[in-house]
Design an enzyme around this catalytic site. Sequence first.
Site, PDB file in Angstrom:
ATOM      1  N   GLU A 184       2.342  -2.488 -36.365  1.00 33.26           N
ATOM      2  CA  GLU A 184       3.350  -2.245 -35.332  1.00 33.26           C
ATOM      3  C   GLU A 184       3.694  -0.752 -35.254  1.00 33.26           C
ATOM      4  O   GLU A 184       3.843  -0.205 -34.153  1.00 33.26           O
ATOM      5  CB  GLU A 184       4.588  -3.103 -35.637  1.00 33.26           C
ATOM      6  N   GLU A 202       1.202   4.008 -28.211  1.00 34.57           N
ATOM      7  CA  GLU A 202       1.715   3.646 -26.873  1.00 34.57           C
ATOM      8  C   GLU A 202       2.463   4.779 -26.186  1.00 34.57           C
ATOM      9  O   GLU A 202       2.276   5.020 -25.008  1.00 34.57           O
ATOM     10  CB  GLU A 202       2.743   2.513 -27.019  1.00 34.57           C
ATOM     11  N   TRP A 220       1.641  -1.794 -10.613  1.00 34.26           N
ATOM     12  CA  TRP A 220       0.809  -1.468 -11.770  1.00 34.26           C
ATOM     13  C   TRP A 220      -0.582  -1.939 -11.372  1.00 34.26           C
ATOM     14  O   TRP A 220      -0.833  -3.136 -11.262  1.00 34.26           O
ATOM     15  CB  TRP A 220       1.306  -2.215 -13.002  1.00 34.26           C
ATOM     16  N   HIS A 236     -12.158   0.674 -48.092  1.00 35.82           N
ATOM     17  CA  HIS A 236     -13.362   0.027 -47.547  1.00 35.82           C
ATOM     18  C   HIS A 236     -13.804   0.684 -46.243  1.00 35.82           C
ATOM     19  O   HIS A 236     -14.542   0.084 -45.462  1.00 35.82           O
ATOM     20  CB  HIS A 236     -13.101  -1.469 -47.335  1.00 35.82           C
ATOM     21  N   LYS A 267       5.519  -3.119 -18.658  1.00 29.54           N
ATOM     22  CA  LYS A 267       6.185  -4.182 -19.406  1.00 29.54           C
ATOM     23  C   LYS A 267       5.711  -5.495 -18.802  1.00 29.54           C
ATOM     24  O   LYS A 267       5.540  -5.581 -17.603  1.00 29.54           O
ATOM     25  CB  LYS A 267       7.695  -4.012 -19.173  1.00 29.54           C
ATOM     26  N   ASN A 326       2.764  -9.856  -6.614  1.00 30.53           N
ATOM     27  CA  ASN A 326       2.550  -9.592  -8.032  1.00 30.53           C
ATOM     28  C   ASN A 326       1.621 -10.697  -8.526  1.00 30.53           C
ATOM     29  O   ASN A 326       1.922 -11.870  -8.359  1.00 30.53           O
ATOM     30  CB  ASN A 326       3.922  -9.651  -8.737  1.00 30.53           C
ATOM     31  N   GLY A 327       0.484 -10.318  -9.096  1.00 29.11           N
ATOM     32  CA  GLY A 327      -0.472 -11.326  -9.558  1.00 29.11           C
ATOM     33  C   GLY A 327      -1.869 -10.928  -9.118  1.00 29.11           C
ATOM     34  O   GLY A 327      -2.099  -9.780  -8.726  1.00 29.11           O
ATOM     35  N   CYS A 355       4.010  -5.129 -12.135  1.00 29.45           N
ATOM     36  CA  CYS A 355       4.466  -5.054 -10.762  1.00 29.45           C
ATOM     37  C   CYS A 355       5.837  -5.720 -10.615  1.00 29.45           C
ATOM     38  O   CYS A 355       6.100  -6.749 -11.217  1.00 29.45           O
ATOM     39  CB  CYS A 355       3.539  -5.737  -9.749  1.00 29.45           C
ATOM     40  N   LYS A 369       3.255   1.474 -31.870  1.00 32.13           N
ATOM     41  CA  LYS A 369       4.361   2.225 -31.236  1.00 32.13           C
ATOM     42  C   LYS A 369       3.949   3.661 -30.990  1.00 32.13           C
ATOM     43  O   LYS A 369       4.165   4.213 -29.919  1.00 32.13           O
ATOM     44  CB  LYS A 369       5.614   2.230 -32.119  1.00 32.13           C
ATOM     45  N   ARG A 419       8.295  -2.341 -14.870  1.00 33.66           N
ATOM     46  CA  ARG A 419       7.236  -3.335 -14.675  1.00 33.66           C
ATOM     47  C   ARG A 419       5.963  -2.718 -14.107  1.00 33.66           C
ATOM     48  O   ARG A 419       4.917  -3.359 -14.073  1.00 33.66           O
ATOM     49  CB  ARG A 419       7.704  -4.440 -13.715  1.00 33.66           C
TER      50      ARG A 419
END
Length: 610
Positions: A483, A490, A74, A506, A605, A100-101, A2, A487, A27
């Site tokens: 990573e 996402e 968000w 395994h 983000k 925001n929160g 947010c 990527k 955000r």
Amino acid sequence: MCGIVGYLGKSSAANILINGLKRMEYRGYDSAGMAVLNDGIIKTTKKKGKVSELERLVDLSKENSTIGIAHTRWATHGFPNDINAHPHSDQANKITIVHNGIIENYTAIKKKLTLDGYQFKSETDTEVLAVFIGALYERFGDLEYAVRFALSEVDGTFGMLVLSADHPDMLIAARRGSPLLIGIGDDEFVAASDAAAVIQYTKQVIYLNDNEIAIITRDGYHTKTISNEDTISKIEQIEFDLEQIEKGGFEHFMLKEIFEQPETIQNAFRGRLLVDEGDVKLGGLRQIQEQLRSAERIIITACGTSWHAGLVGEYMIEHLANIPVEVEYASEFRYRNPVIKKNDIVLAISQSGETADTMAAVREAKQKGATVLGIVNVVGSSIARYTSAGVYTHAGPEIGVASTKAFTSQLTVLSLIAIMFGRMNTLSKYEGIKIAKELLNIPDKIKKIFESADKIQQIAKQHAKAKNFLYLGRGYNFPVALEGALKLKEISYIHAEGYPAAEMKHGPIALIDENMPVVFIATQDEIYEKIISNIEEVKARKGKIIAIATEGDTRIESVADNVIYIPETLPMLTPILSVIPFQLLAYYTALELDCDIDKPRNLAKSVTVE
Ligand code: F6R
């Protein structure tokens, strides 16, 4: 998570608010909304979807209010829809807020307010806070008091702005756990959760501290704690420029940020390498040299991509300094009862410096008496301010939701920290010089990898229809496999998993068939032969092999379907190079699939909620 922005000044607020929302859209982009005040009436416009949807509803040429607040969301509580979008108002539409929160005890407050006859339109915790402030304002007739009273009653986190119909010359800002800064211009103020929304108007800012509120009027601002003690805020300077948050001719921020890496890596080591001494100079750690020298264990804590950087850091530090290192997900660290001893150093890694779990881990470690360091990108962010000492990565603003340049800058800083601990312990000057000299070569080696961008795009096109990918690497390159998989999933929504290559047999080997691309990092080092055996195992099961290999390795071509070459470097620095093809592979795959690369679904983000 947010973005909020507020304006009070002499220009049209709506224009500045929409512009601010666009700059902060990374955000959160589930819904957006804005409230402006005209002749004692609050006009709220909000819409599900991206900021462009909201913009369509606002005729900027007709907006002339000079005060307002706005939000890009968000979703945490309630679906992303028009009703749940912010701003939220009290029942009388006298007070409206953006937030925001998370208000953790909103259910209890809502219950009480409902018994008192208040009604709610949305499912959000924010509306409960707005109605609560409204109820207190009705009762006491003092807006600042009502805000402080309400905030002293709520549990949870907030970065918030309050607009009141009765106060055309006042905005109230408050923070606990979610970032908030106030830009101070000429007779105007832009408050926002992100410097990106402010920089166009001023570079002078104050960062609010936890449990602090600011009463902003046309004549100035006044800060105090929620419990009504005056505070003094230092005016600081935003360190980046407007161009750094624009796309600069690239189709996406992510691509721009990938191509910035030769420069951002240089920024991470500039002025910090003492090449002739085989050592480093890290100004941000100067005051805790004694604690660093007596370090008996290092615990690295982070989330997501930053956690992957931490894993590489573990290998680097143990290798160069012979100090035991543990790497913990911040979300796990904070909820167990981690054993922290007197000479432990806790190292928190975070691009945003606002990740709620990492921040909570930092608090926990501090509470237990550890020396807590930060490797943080955003200057002035909560983690940067709360840690005892630290090293900034200086990668500049990262807008693309998928982290790229922040990762390689974190690896660069971790290599500096490893040299530092190494030279305090077992690393020879000769070895230190070798690593420092090679770090200087890394930016040019990355530029060399960019020459393969077209080839990587072709490989991406070839495999974009695959449903699953496997990424495999060993040693320093195991975290890079994690990573690479992160990527890809996402931004392209293709399922991908990263594994240490030898673990494949395994379990994951059962997945391999002719439809499965398997990406190997097979650079030339002491485990090269072992990786080749793992590749043969996949080949025998008809998997499609994409290999990242060292320039000059011709043998690999006989086993892999596609090879992407990277220049040779020291094993500990290989991850900084080997991740670049993975960033490009993910980018071009998502491009091929027509995905929204800079704003992937469900992600935002900076995860400032748990
Ligand atoms: C992945 C990504 C996330 C972040 C994670 C931690 O591309 O961006 O996994 O790495 O949310 O964020 P920071 O580093 O800001 O603490």
